[in-house]
Design a protein around this motif. Structure first.
Motif, mmCIF file in Angstrom:
data_model
loop_
_atom_site.group_PDB
_atom_site.id
_atom_site.type_symbol
_atom_site.label_atom_id
_atom_site.label_comp_id
_atom_site.label_asym_id
_atom_site.label_seq_id
_atom_site.Cartn_x
_atom_site.Cartn_y
_atom_site.Cartn_z
ATOM 1 N N ALA A 1 11.542 -10.291 -8.780
ATOM 2 C CA ALA A 1 11.091 -10.210 -9.978
ATOM 3 C C ALA A 1 9.704 -9.941 -10.179
ATOM 4 O O ALA A 1 9.072 -9.820 -11.204
ATOM 5 N N TYR A 2 9.002 -10.056 -9.111
ATOM 6 C CA TYR A 2 7.435 -9.727 -8.998
ATOM 7 C C TYR A 2 6.966 -8.659 -8.000
ATOM 8 O O TYR A 2 7.910 -8.268 -6.930
ATOM 9 N N VAL A 3 5.781 -8.295 -8.041
ATOM 10 C CA VAL A 3 5.306 -7.277 -7.398
ATOM 11 C C VAL A 3 3.753 -7.568 -7.279
ATOM 12 O O VAL A 3 3.091 -8.143 -8.034
ATOM 13 N N PHE A 4 3.253 -7.240 -5.952
ATOM 14 C CA PHE A 4 2.020 -7.445 -5.802
ATOM 15 C C PHE A 4 1.202 -6.371 -6.401
ATOM 16 O O PHE A 4 1.400 -5.009 -6.458
ATOM 17 N N THR A 5 -0.089 -6.464 -6.945
ATOM 18 C CA THR A 5 -0.976 -5.600 -7.337
ATOM 19 C C THR A 5 -2.459 -5.806 -6.529
ATOM 20 O O THR A 5 -2.557 -6.932 -6.207
ATOM 21 N N CYS A 6 -3.241 -4.631 -6.566
ATOM 22 C CA CYS A 6 -4.316 -4.923 -5.909
ATOM 23 C C CYS A 6 -5.465 -3.499 -6.577
ATOM 24 O O CYS A 6 -4.745 -2.701 -7.350
ATOM 25 N N ILE A 7 -6.530 -3.536 -6.204
ATOM 26 C CA ILE A 7 -7.322 -2.664 -6.359
ATOM 27 C C ILE A 7 -7.527 -1.701 -5.196
ATOM 28 O O ILE A 7 -7.950 -1.994 -4.261
ATOM 29 N N ASN A 8 -7.079 -0.444 -5.404
ATOM 30 C CA ASN A 8 -6.931 0.574 -4.041
ATOM 31 C C ASN A 8 -8.483 1.319 -3.936
ATOM 32 O O ASN A 8 -9.147 1.112 -4.899
ATOM 33 N N LEU A 9 -8.215 2.143 -3.258
ATOM 34 C CA LEU A 9 -9.461 2.917 -2.808
ATOM 35 C C LEU A 9 -9.721 4.121 -3.851
ATOM 36 O O LEU A 9 -10.820 4.579 -3.824
ATOM 37 N N THR A 10 -8.834 4.444 -4.536
ATOM 38 C CA THR A 10 -9.200 5.157 -5.644
ATOM 39 C C THR A 10 -9.686 4.481 -7.132
ATOM 40 O O THR A 10 -9.740 5.093 -8.130
ATOM 41 N N ALA A 11 -10.116 3.341 -6.964
ATOM 42 C CA ALA A 11 -10.662 2.331 -7.914
ATOM 43 C C ALA A 11 -9.541 2.052 -9.147
ATOM 44 O O ALA A 11 -9.678 2.157 -10.349
ATOM 45 N N GLU A 12 -8.164 2.182 -8.770
ATOM 46 C CA GLU A 12 -7.210 2.084 -9.598
ATOM 47 C C GLU A 12 -6.315 0.638 -9.473
ATOM 48 O O GLU A 12 -6.318 0.404 -8.051
#
Length: 989
Positions: A68-79
């Protein structure tokens, strides 16, 4: 954030081994975790570790199931990226900071995953398109998404054998996709998507739906429901959508039909066009100069009226002109594709003379920046209001640049800007007349014919090198335009060149004439894609002609078709739709369209257009995304390897040590996994199955290219090799090899097989790319060096090549090897002469063991020969040395029969190319958009026109070639001296 953290993280992702990386995790319960993970762990593995560590933390029972969960991060495209694909490794995700946040899944998981994959594929976050807040971008994305997804649905509805053929073509052979007729459903979807943007109170949706069911030709508002003088007003766009629905139609036509009742016809307004130059921003230049702006109105490369120059203002960051710039052309005469070209330049204060384009080389003028913009917007409306144009830096000596992009520089914080204002000539919008109005305004005429003038007309149209005309020739062409259409349709480009695009009466005549013009052969129509012919009716006619190209022919010219996208003034154009349609119906074309676009995503002037086309292609071919993702991943690993090798070389480590370390790096799990089982970007029919680390190496040249060897998936005793280059622009090599391949096709069509070796070469990014390894081959330099103990005399050993061929081809195989050498030598002599290939030395001419000779490394062409200390090092038209002749004559000096046959092959090959000279000139002309240093203007193509003897008879051309042939043979000793110097210099490095 401490300085260097970001760069430090990127160093971590580049490292090999199973280094531990300490990650910080933010849970939805507010709990903070921090623990080390292996950099090559998958996201799924890391999530399991988080759950294991979170069990002992407070509020664990509040958490739902891990899915029910997903990881998020700030990637190299600043997204902000959601890591939906949990099979990806951490080192491939490469988060900008070592922080992962766990959030509840929202929305369509599949849609999010696809969006993430597309962002990674094109190297640009899709959020950047959303933040444009540009109606043209939004409408283009919606239209292309609908088009590509409908195309994908059409493929899904195909019979199973056609579906298999489309998605899994045998060896990627060309095929034709079945186009189904009767797409009433697609029309309905278009209507529904449009009606969602409308206010139901302002538009009778029910009438539209009823009309659709009845297949009415035009939809109009119910005026009875509104006051008598009511005019339809749309909240999203200024004109309504008119849809023409025909029985069994496969497409829809959109045109502005509904305008305000008090509208004026643009062609009736005889007032001069003008704009207001308001002020500049972020201007940076030397003090003691004045700032001036020049503005020119262009149609293609043609100046429509005199250039207008602003007043001079003092240098400052935000100079103010607030000046009206009036152009010597009336509104009624503005062609649809009028573009305003500006240049900002500084001039010494003491210079007060009027400046013009003819004086642009004056030393007092210092060009600073340029920018172009269209006069009409993408909806055919004459622009009004203020526009801040962020400029592009000028090259020395350049002023107005009509060939340049109409896109603004996206780097708005570091470039000068010009604020201009388009006036409102009327209280209501002004539109360029639609096609129907053009025909209505057309004055009927029947140009008189004069038999005595027909011979002169034939002389003009028959001259292949005739692109500039005297006034009397222009008058004759225009007067006899109906005869040109009837008898010389392939001279359409000449008629377009002499059309007065600043006279709307002539434009109406030309557009009407084009409506009944016979379709041109596709190879002749290619010429009309040049920026010189921007009129939308001309470009639509051209695409209609190009649709007759078979898939293999289209693939042959795909490189040029992608480049001329840069000449398109608006996102939505016939060329884009044509390329997407063909790419979605043929996987091979789709593969190379992707890479031709992807390789230039770093170019600011095209990154928006190319990114949008790539997004559309990916949405229409979801099945292709996985394969392309794997290729991108492999190329990233190759670049990391190349950086590793370069770093070792800079530290003066031994070649042997660097090679061993490189092999160890490749043997790591992450590299073996990423570099194996990859569809080769060079050819989608080749699978790079398993890399062979012990057979990989790097080469000696400055950029340390990687030599990577793979097992052959179908024959484990065989290998496939590729060369990865990082630091060299391969686009010129691609163009040269494309021309050599085209020559090979033309020769074979005429029954002449010259055993050419146009090996694969592909640019994949900013100065990165791949080259096919031609197996069982060696350079002439190595062959000569290995046969001599002295580098200085190796180049003069005429027996070296023949002895090497004898060693590789014993007894009865030798004659066949010499035949292969003779034919291939003839082919490359002619090809390198016609293309003006420079920098020919013994290290970039190779021979295969079967006798085929071929050239590599095409860094200089079109007669740009290398010089040292101001002295031209290459003084022969092409390479034909006595050791080549020695092989051709089978080692016998009196074997003139063999040499004469070689000469005849050269002459026959040259005559075939001359007969197709216009095609080569046109293809090179279209490649000017690529911005190659040696191919940037019309003058650069003059060498090609001369070498192919355009405008001369075949007898004259052949006579000139014989002179060049004898010169190459007579002066071959100079080539030997050049080779000796090259060999000695290389050995001394």
């Amino acid at each position: 954030m401490p300085p260097g953290v970001c760069y430090g993280m990127q160093d971590v992702w580049e490292k090999g081994g199973r280094e531990q990386v300490t990650l910080e995790f933010l849970l939805p319960t507010g709990i903070y975790l921090s623990f080390p993970v292996a950099r090559n762990d998958t996201i799924g593995t890391i999530k399991k570790m988080v759950w294991k560590n979170a069990r002992s933390e407070p509020l664990f029972s509040v958490l739902s199931d891990p899915d029910a969960y997903v990881f998020t991060c700030i990637n190299l495209t600043a997204e902000r990226e959601e890591l939906e694909d949990e099979s990806r490794r951490l080192c491939d995700v490469r988060p900008f900071m070592p922080v992962l946040r766990l959030v509840a899944r929202e929305g369509d998981r599949v849609e999010k995953l696809i969006n993430t994959q597309i962002s990674l594929l094109i190297g640009k976050g899709l959020h950047e398109f959303d933040t444009q807040k540009n109606h043209e971008v939004n409408e283009f994305r919606a239209k292309m998404r609908s088009f590509c997804e409908e195309n994908a649905q059409d493929r899904q509805r195909l019979p199973w054998h056609q579906w298999m053929k489309c998605n899994f073509p045998c060896d990627l052979e060309p095929f034709s996709m079945v186009v189904q007729s009767g797409k009433s459903c697609s029309v309905k979807k278009l209507l529904e998507s449009f009606m969602l943007q409308l206010d139901p109170q302002d538009f009778p949706v029910v009438l539209m739906q009823n009309a659709l069911r009845k297949k009415a030709t035009v939809f109009r508002p119910l005026k009875q429901e509104k006051p008598e003088n009511y005019t339809l007003q749309l909240p999203v766009c200024l004109v309504a959508l008119s849809i023409l629905v025909l029985d069994g139609a496969s497409s829809v036509r959109c045109a502005p039909l509904f305008q305000q009742q008090n509208t004026s016809s643009l062609w009736s307004i005889k007032e001069p066009f003008f704009i207001q130059l308001v002020h500049g921003t972020r201007v940076n230049t030397d003090e003691g100069m004045k700032l001036v702006v020049q503005a020119g109105l262009f149609h293609g490369g043609e100046l429509l009226c005199k250039v207008v120059t602003s007043s001079e203002v003092s240098v400052c960051s935000d100079p103010v002109w607030d000046q009206k710039l009036v152009f010597d052309i009336n509104l009624c005469d503005l062609p649809r594709m009028s573009r305003l070209c500006f240049t900002l330049y500084g001039v010494l204060e003491k210079t007060k003379k009027q400046r013009s384009t003819k004086k642009k080389n004056k030393k007092a003028d210092c060009p600073l920046a340029w920018v172009n913009t269209m006069v009409f917007d993408y909806k055919d409306q004459l622009k009004t209001g203020e526009f801040l144009l962020s400029t592009w830096p000028s090259a020395p000596g350049d002023l107005l640049n009509p060939m340049g992009t109409v896109e603004r520089n996206p780097n708005i914080d570091s470039t000068a800007g010009l604020l201009i204002r388009f006036p409102s000539f009327r209280p209501h919008p002004l539109y360029y007349p639609p096609l129907e109005k053009v025909y209505t305004a057309l004055t009927r005429c029947d140009p008189s014919r004069c038999c005595s003038q027909h011979l002169k007309l034939k002389e003009i149209v028959d001259n292949k090198n005739h692109t500039e005309f005297f006034e009397h020739e222009k008058e004759l062409l225009w007067k006899l335009r109906l005869d040109v259409r009837a008898h010389y349709p392939e001279s359409l480009s000449k008629l377009l060149l002499i059309t007065k695009w600043n006279k709307h009466e002539d434009v109406a005549q030309m557009v009407c004439l084009l409506r009944t013009w016979r379709d041109l052969p596709p190879l002749h129509a290619l010429e009309l894609l040049d920026y010189t012919f921007p009129d939308p009716h001309v470009r639509s006619f051209t695409i209609r002609c190009l649709k007759k190209l078979g898939d293999e022919e289209l693939f042959q010219y795909l490189l040029q078709l992608v480049q001329v996208l840069k000449y398109e003034s608006y996102l939505d154009c016939d060329l884009t739709t044509f390329l997407l349609e063909r790419a979605l119906s043929n996987k091979k074309i789709g593969h190379f369209l992707f890479w031709h676009l992807r390789s230039e995503m770093h170019v600011a002037s095209v990154s928006l257009r190319f990114g949008l086309i790539l997004e559309a292609y990916c949405r229409g071919s979801i099945y292709h995304i996985k394969s392309l993702m794997k290729q991108i991943e492999a190329l990233n690993k190759m670049k990391a390897l190349n950086d590793f090798v370069k770093s070792g070389s800079q530290k003066s480590a031994s070649r042997l040590q660097i090679t061993e370390d490189m092999k160890l790096c490749i043997k790591q799990d992450t590299y073996m996994e990423a570099l194996s089982d990859v569809i080769s970007p060079l050819s989608p029919s080749i699978v790079l199955s398993e890399i062979c680390p012990d057979r990989c190496k790097f080469m000696d040249s400055k950029m340390k290219p990687l030599w990577l060897m793979y097992k052959n998936k179908w024959d484990h005793l065989d290998t496939v090799g590729i060369i990865f280059k990082n630091g060299d622009d391969l686009r010129q090599d691609m163009l040269t090899l494309q021309m050599i391949q085209l020559m090979d096709v033309l020769w074979k069509t005429e029954g002449l097989d010259l055993r050419m070796v146009p090996y694969g070469c592909l640019s994949t990014g900013n100065k990165t790319g791949l080259i096919e390894v031609v197996k069982n081959a060696d350079t002439i330099a190595n062959i000569q060096r290995n046969s001599s103990n002295n580098a200085a005399t190796a180049a003069f050993n005429k027996d070296a090549l023949l002895n090497w061929l004898k060693s590789k081809n014993p007894e009865d195989k030798l004659d066949q090897a010499i035949e292969e050498f003779t034919l291939s030598c003839a082919g490359y002599c002619v090809a390198t002469y016609v293309l003006g290939i420079g920098d020919r030395h013994s290290d970039n001419i190779m021979i295969r063991e079967n006798g085929q000779l071929f050239h590599i490394d095409f860094g200089h062409f079109l007669g740009n020969f290398k010089a040292k200390f101001g002295i031209n090092r290459e003084r022969v038209p092409f390479i034909l040395t006595y050791d080549f002749v020695h092989v051709i004559q089978q080692g016998r000096t009196n074997n003139s029969e063999k040499f004469e046959r070689f000469r005849e092959c050269c002459e026959q090959a040259y005559k075939i190319l001359c007969r197709n000279g216009t095609l080569f000139v046109n293809l090179f002309a279209l490649m000017r958009a690529a911005g190659l240093p040696e191919l940037s203007c019309s003058k650069d193509i003059q060498y090609l026109k001369d070498s192919l003897a355009l405008g001369r008879s075949e007898e004259e051309a052949l006579k000139n070639f014989k002179v060049k042939f004898n010169e190459a043979l007579r002066e071959s000793w100079k080539t030997k001296v050049n080779w000796m110097m090259h060999t000695v210099a290389k050995d001394n490095r």
